[in-house]
Design a protein around this motif. Structure first.
Motif, PDB file in Angstrom:
ATOM      1  N   PHE A  41     -94.500  40.383  -3.304  1.00 26.66           N
ATOM      2  CA  PHE A  41     -95.210  40.081  -2.069  1.00 26.66           C
ATOM      3  C   PHE A  41     -96.224  38.949  -2.245  1.00 26.66           C
ATOM      4  CE2 PHE A  41     -93.665  44.348  -0.923  1.00 26.66           C
ATOM      5  CZ  PHE A  41     -93.058  44.014   0.280  1.00 26.66           C
ATOM      6  N   LEU A  42     -96.771  38.813  -3.440  1.00 25.37           N
ATOM      7  CA  LEU A  42     -97.661  37.679  -3.712  1.00 25.37           C
ATOM      8  C   LEU A  42     -96.869  36.371  -3.639  1.00 25.37           C
ATOM      9  CD1 LEU A  42    -100.445  36.615  -4.543  1.00 25.37           C
ATOM     10  CD2 LEU A  42     -99.773  36.926  -6.930  1.00 25.37           C
ATOM     11  N   LEU A  43     -95.669  36.382  -4.227  1.00 26.04           N
ATOM     12  CA  LEU A  43     -94.810  35.203  -4.199  1.00 26.04           C
ATOM     13  C   LEU A  43     -94.425  34.845  -2.763  1.00 26.04           C
ATOM     14  CD1 LEU A  43     -93.073  33.091  -5.719  1.00 26.04           C
ATOM     15  CD2 LEU A  43     -91.267  34.817  -5.856  1.00 26.04           C
ATOM     16  N   LEU A  44     -94.048  35.840  -1.981  1.00 27.56           N
ATOM     17  CA  LEU A  44     -93.676  35.600  -0.583  1.00 27.56           C
ATOM     18  C   LEU A  44     -94.846  35.041   0.224  1.00 27.56           C
ATOM     19  CD1 LEU A  44     -91.558  38.799   0.185  1.00 27.56           C
ATOM     20  CD2 LEU A  44     -90.715  36.472   0.008  1.00 27.56           C
ATOM     21  N   SER A  45     -96.027  35.605   0.027  1.00 29.29           N
ATOM     22  CA  SER A  45     -97.207  35.173   0.786  1.00 29.29           C
ATOM     23  C   SER A  45     -97.567  33.721   0.493  1.00 29.29           C
ATOM     24  CB  SER A  45     -98.400  36.067   0.454  1.00 29.29           C
ATOM     25  OG  SER A  45     -98.123  37.409   0.781  1.00 29.29           O
ATOM     26  N   ASN A  46     -97.430  33.312  -0.768  1.00 25.48           N
ATOM     27  CA  ASN A  46     -97.772  31.947  -1.158  1.00 25.48           C
ATOM     28  C   ASN A  46     -96.878  30.902  -0.505  1.00 25.48           C
ATOM     29  OD1 ASN A  46     -99.882  32.693  -2.813  1.00 25.48           O
ATOM     30  ND2 ASN A  46     -98.609  32.843  -4.648  1.00 25.48           N
ATOM     31  N   ILE A  47     -95.705  31.326  -0.059  1.00 21.63           N
ATOM     32  CA  ILE A  47     -94.769  30.392   0.554  1.00 21.63           C
ATOM     33  C   ILE A  47     -94.787  30.488   2.074  1.00 21.63           C
ATOM     34  CG2 ILE A  47     -92.326  29.758   0.744  1.00 21.63           C
ATOM     35  CD1 ILE A  47     -92.014  30.900  -2.138  1.00 21.63           C
ATOM     36  N   PHE A  66     -95.790  28.595   7.724  1.00 25.09           N
ATOM     37  CA  PHE A  66     -96.012  28.956   9.128  1.00 25.09           C
ATOM     38  C   PHE A  66     -97.036  28.033   9.789  1.00 25.09           C
ATOM     39  CE2 PHE A  66     -99.085  31.020  11.935  1.00 25.09           C
ATOM     40  CZ  PHE A  66     -98.288  31.238  13.048  1.00 25.09           C
ATOM     41  N   TRP A  67     -98.167  27.812   9.120  1.00 19.16           N
ATOM     42  CA  TRP A  67     -99.222  26.994   9.741  1.00 19.16           C
ATOM     43  C   TRP A  67     -98.775  25.540   9.899  1.00 19.16           C
ATOM     44  CZ3 TRP A  67    -102.579  29.255  12.462  1.00 19.16           C
ATOM     45  CH2 TRP A  67    -103.055  30.516  12.111  1.00 19.16           C
ATOM     46  N   PHE A  68     -97.998  25.046   8.940  1.00 20.52           N
ATOM     47  CA  PHE A  68     -97.470  23.688   9.057  1.00 20.52           C
ATOM     48  C   PHE A  68     -96.581  23.568  10.303  1.00 20.52           C
ATOM     49  CE2 PHE A  68     -93.866  20.811   8.285  1.00 20.52           C
ATOM     50  CZ  PHE A  68     -94.550  19.607   8.180  1.00 20.52           C
ATOM     51  N   LEU A  69     -95.678  24.509  10.484  1.00 18.42           N
ATOM     52  CA  LEU A  69     -94.764  24.481  11.632  1.00 18.42           C
ATOM     53  C   LEU A  69     -95.521  24.650  12.946  1.00 18.42           C
ATOM     54  CD1 LEU A  69     -91.935  26.732  10.139  1.00 18.42           C
ATOM     55  CD2 LEU A  69     -91.821  24.273  10.516  1.00 18.42           C
ATOM     56  N   PHE A  70     -96.553  25.465  12.927  1.00 19.41           N
ATOM     57  CA  PHE A  70     -97.310  25.743  14.149  1.00 19.41           C
ATOM     58  C   PHE A  70     -98.056  24.495  14.637  1.00 19.41           C
ATOM     59  CE2 PHE A  70    -101.020  27.282  16.505  1.00 19.41           C
ATOM     60  CZ  PHE A  70    -100.422  28.140  17.412  1.00 19.41           C
ATOM     61  N   PHE A  71     -98.712  23.789  13.729  1.00 23.29           N
ATOM     62  CA  PHE A  71     -99.552  22.653  14.120  1.00 23.29           C
ATOM     63  C   PHE A  71     -98.758  21.350  14.316  1.00 23.29           C
ATOM     64  CE2 PHE A  71    -103.058  25.232  12.220  1.00 23.29           C
ATOM     65  CZ  PHE A  71    -103.839  25.304  13.360  1.00 23.29           C
ATOM     66  N   PHE A  72     -97.590  21.263  13.690  1.00 23.10           N
ATOM     67  CA  PHE A  72     -96.839  20.006  13.761  1.00 23.10           C
ATOM     68  C   PHE A  72     -95.487  20.177  14.460  1.00 23.10           C
ATOM     69  CE2 PHE A  72     -99.695  19.504  10.135  1.00 23.10           C
ATOM     70  CZ  PHE A  72    -100.293  18.287  10.433  1.00 23.10           C
ATOM     71  N   ILE A 132     -90.384  27.572  23.259  1.00 24.80           N
ATOM     72  CA  ILE A 132     -89.634  28.690  22.676  1.00 24.80           C
ATOM     73  C   ILE A 132     -89.825  28.722  21.163  1.00 24.80           C
ATOM     74  CG2 ILE A 132     -87.321  29.693  22.386  1.00 24.80           C
ATOM     75  CD1 ILE A 132     -86.570  28.226  25.012  1.00 24.80           C
ATOM     76  N   PHE A 133     -89.872  27.539  20.550  1.00 25.55           N
ATOM     77  CA  PHE A 133     -90.061  27.444  19.102  1.00 25.55           C
ATOM     78  C   PHE A 133     -91.404  28.040  18.675  1.00 25.55           C
ATOM     79  CE2 PHE A 133     -91.647  25.007  15.412  1.00 25.55           C
ATOM     80  CZ  PHE A 133     -90.681  25.349  14.502  1.00 25.55           C
ATOM     81  N   LEU A 134     -92.466  27.720  19.396  1.00 21.82           N
ATOM     82  CA  LEU A 134     -93.793  28.252  19.072  1.00 21.82           C
ATOM     83  C   LEU A 134     -93.824  29.775  19.179  1.00 21.82           C
ATOM     84  CD1 LEU A 134     -96.122  25.628  20.813  1.00 21.82           C
ATOM     85  CD2 LEU A 134     -95.773  25.954  18.350  1.00 21.82           C
ATOM     86  N   LEU A 135     -93.198  30.304  20.207  1.00 18.87           N
ATOM     87  CA  LEU A 135     -93.136  31.761  20.359  1.00 18.87           C
ATOM     88  C   LEU A 135     -92.334  32.383  19.225  1.00 18.87           C
ATOM     89  CD1 LEU A 135     -92.538  32.037  24.218  1.00 18.87           C
ATOM     90  CD2 LEU A 135     -94.614  32.679  22.970  1.00 18.87           C
ATOM     91  N   SER A 136     -91.249  31.721  18.815  1.00 24.14           N
ATOM     92  CA  SER A 136     -90.383  32.261  17.783  1.00 24.14           C
ATOM     93  C   SER A 136     -91.085  32.354  16.441  1.00 24.14           C
ATOM     94  CB  SER A 136     -89.129  31.390  17.634  1.00 24.14           C
ATOM     95  OG  SER A 136     -88.358  31.428  18.805  1.00 24.14           O
ATOM     96  N   ILE A 137     -91.814  31.313  16.051  1.00 26.24           N
ATOM     97  CA  ILE A 137     -92.467  31.369  14.726  1.00 26.24           C
ATOM     98  C   ILE A 137     -93.637  32.339  14.742  1.00 26.24           C
ATOM     99  CG2 ILE A 137     -91.731  29.067  14.033  1.00 26.24           C
ATOM    100  CD1 ILE A 137     -94.556  28.079  14.577  1.00 26.24           C
TER     101      ILE A 137
END
Length: 326
Positions: free
Chosen positions: A283-289, A294-300, A319-324
């Motif tokens: 879960f540490l590995l998953l969180s680091n990625i 997510f934040w990159f996709l959200f803001f850009f 729709i993309f913003l809602l999906s992520i």
């Protein structure tokens, strides 16, 4: 010993991640090229075909992949031999269900196309079963090499069909042939590996709930598209699909880590501390990625749609913003 085990897990994760990443990124590149070149209607039909294939593979597989990873082939064979006719009847029903979904969802398409898609589903399902045997025997490198070759031919075939004059029937026929060749290679590789003898017993209830969980999961993931395909035009479906397009890294990482974790946990059921340690590291590995991505996709998101889809699918951004966020 702890560091050695951790290094082995990371190394195996890396190979399996690459094995899953190569075909997924290949399809993502194809999606971008096709969305830029095809009409909205043709692109909508194209994505409908592969969405239905993905859903049907999970339905038809019904937990076999995960049961093989956790219990091994010998345990699975013993279970099937205990109730052969019941299992045969059950999987026949799953085949009928998969065929029903494909045939009803693509009722406007030709019978030949629907039969070819069903063939692709059957071949891919059996391929994934062989793949689980190879993972169980720690042959992630072999899986990577096979998938690398498959992805190359898969990409080349899609480009050929696109520039030769797009024909969905021709496209699916080629994918069926490529899938069959991969299946043969997997079957040959699987004969060369020896799955360890296991005394683990797989109760029918265990198999059923694993399969049910996977089917419910795939329906939860694709339910919106499975419903909308009946109510909107292919062109409208294309806009919705690109807005709700899956981010490849999310699904691949969870699939890879989950598969390897299942094998390692099954091998250490009596060592609770080792299992807890595996979960923490995972879960540490998953969180680091996942969180930075997510934040990159959200803001850009606006820039991404401008560059990737050449402003053809700007209507998909909301729709993309809602999906992520989901």
């Amino acid at each position: 010993e702890k560091e050695l085990g951790k290094g082995s897990f990371v190394k195996r994760s890396g190979w399996l991640f690459l094995a899953k990443l190569v075909p997924t990124l290949t399809f993502l590149i194809i999606t971008i090229i096709y969305s830029r070149q095809l009409s909205f209607e043709d692109y909508g039909i194209f994505q409908s075909v592969w969405m239905l294939s993905n859903v049907s593979v999970v339905i038809l597989g019904f937990g076999v992949y995960s049961v093989l990873l956790s219990s091994g082939i010998h345990s699975l064979i013993r279970l099937v031999k205990s109730k052969p006719w019941q299992f045969a009847a059950f999987y026949l029903l799953l085949l009928i269900l998969s065929a029903g979904i494909i045939f009803s969802s693509l009722s406007a398409q030709s019978l030949s196309l629907r039969l070819l898609i069903l063939g692709v589903v059957i071949i891919h399902t059996v391929s994934f079963i062989y793949e689980s045997l190879l993972i169980r025997c720690r042959k992630e490198t072999s899986i990577f090499l096979v998938n690398l070759a498959y992805a190359g031919f898969y990409f080349g075939w899609h480009l050929y069909v696109l520039y030769a004059g797009f024909d969905i029937l021709l496209l699916v026929t080629g994918v069926l042939v490529l899938g069959f060749v991969r299946l043969i290679v997997y079957s040959i590789l699987s004969q060369k590996v020896v799955d360890e003898k296991s005394d683990l017993k797989t109760p029918v209830r265990h198999w059923f709930f694993i399969g049910l969980n996977e089917v419910v999961g795939v329906f939860a993931k694709w339910l919106d598209k499975l419903l909308l395909i009946y109510f909107i035009t292919p062109a409208e479906f294309a806009i919705f699909f690109n807005g709700s397009i899956e981010i490849p890294l999310f699904g691949i990482i969870i699939s890879v880590i989950g598969s390897l974790l299942l094998v390692d946990v099954a091998a250490n059921l009596s060592k609770k501390e080792k299992v807890i340690q595996l979960f923490r590291e995972t879960f540490l590995l998953l969180s680091n990625i996942v969180f930075p991505l997510f934040w990159f996709l959200f803001f850009f998101s606006e820039e991404i749609f401008h560059v990737v889809f050449n402003n053809r699918y700007n209507a998909s951004k909301t729709i993309f913003l809602l999906s992520i966020l989901i």
